[in-house]
Design an enzyme around this catalytic site. Structure first.
Site, PDB file in Angstrom:
ATOM      1  N   ASN A  61       0.832  -1.194   0.000  1.00  0.00           N
ATOM      2  CA  ASN A  61       0.000   0.000   0.000  1.00  0.00           C
ATOM      3  C   ASN A  61       0.874   1.254   0.000  1.00  0.00           C
ATOM      4  O   ASN A  61       2.089   1.182   0.003  1.00  0.00           O
ATOM      5  CB  ASN A  61      -0.957  -0.023   1.196  1.00  0.00           C
ATOM      6  CG  ASN A  61      -2.280   0.639   0.887  1.00  0.00           C
ATOM      7  OD1 ASN A  61      -2.344   1.615   0.152  1.00  0.00           O
ATOM      8  ND2 ASN A  61      -3.340   0.102   1.455  1.00  0.00           N
ATOM      9  N   HIS A  91      23.928  -2.309  11.580  1.00  0.00           N
ATOM     10  CA  HIS A  91      24.732  -1.586  12.560  1.00  0.00           C
ATOM     11  C   HIS A  91      24.974  -2.536  13.728  1.00  0.00           C
ATOM     12  O   HIS A  91      24.275  -3.542  13.869  1.00  0.00           O
ATOM     13  CB  HIS A  91      24.047  -0.293  13.021  1.00  0.00           C
ATOM     14  CG  HIS A  91      22.725  -0.523  13.680  1.00  0.00           C
ATOM     15  ND1 HIS A  91      22.594  -0.956  14.975  1.00  0.00           N
ATOM     16  CD2 HIS A  91      21.473  -0.401  13.209  1.00  0.00           C
ATOM     17  CE1 HIS A  91      21.328  -1.080  15.283  1.00  0.00           C
ATOM     18  NE2 HIS A  91      20.616  -0.754  14.210  1.00  0.00           N
TER      19      HIS A  91
END
Length: 102
Positions: A61, A91
Site C-alpha cells: 500500500n 549496525h
C-alpha cells in the site's frame, strides 16, 4: 545503483494510479526480481531497488519505505499495509559496540 533507483523512483512516483502498465515496467527495472500480480502504491521509496525481490500476488500500500542495503524478499500472497518501513541496514547490535567514548 542508488542514482539509477532515484531516477526510476522519481518517474514511478509521478505516475497516476491508472498507469499500471508503466508502473509495472518501472518496477521490473527497479527490483532485483518481481513476480506476477504485484502492486506497489504511491509514493514508494527505496535505496537501491536491485536488492528487493517480490514474488506473486503482492500488494504494497501507499507510503512504503524499503531501505534495501541488504536483500529484502517478499514471498507469495503478501499484503503490506500503508506506511510500512522495512530496513535492512546493518549496525552493531550490542550496546557496548554502538557506544564509543568521546
Amino acid at each position: 545503483m542508488k542514482r539509477h533507483a532515484r531516477k526510476l523512483l522519481q518517474e514511478y512516483n509521478a505516475l497516476s494510479y491508472e498507469q499500471k502498465a508503466e508502473k509495472l515496467s518501472i518496477l521490473k527495472q527497479l527490483f532485483g526480481g518481481i513476480g506476477t500480480n504485484v502492486s506497489v502504491g504511491l509514493p514508494f521509496i527505496c535505496d537501491c531497488g536491485q536488492k528487493i525481490y517480490v514474488r506473486n500476488n503482492v500488494s504494497v500500500n501507499m507510503n512504503g519505505t524499503f531501505v534495501d542495503c541488504n536483500k529484502i524478499t517478499i514471498g507469495d500472497n503478501v499484503l503490506i499495509v500503508s506506511n510500512v518501513q522495512l530496513y535492512t541496514a546493518l549496525h552493531p547490535v550490542m550496546l557496548s559496540e554502538r557506544l564509543t567514548p568521546d
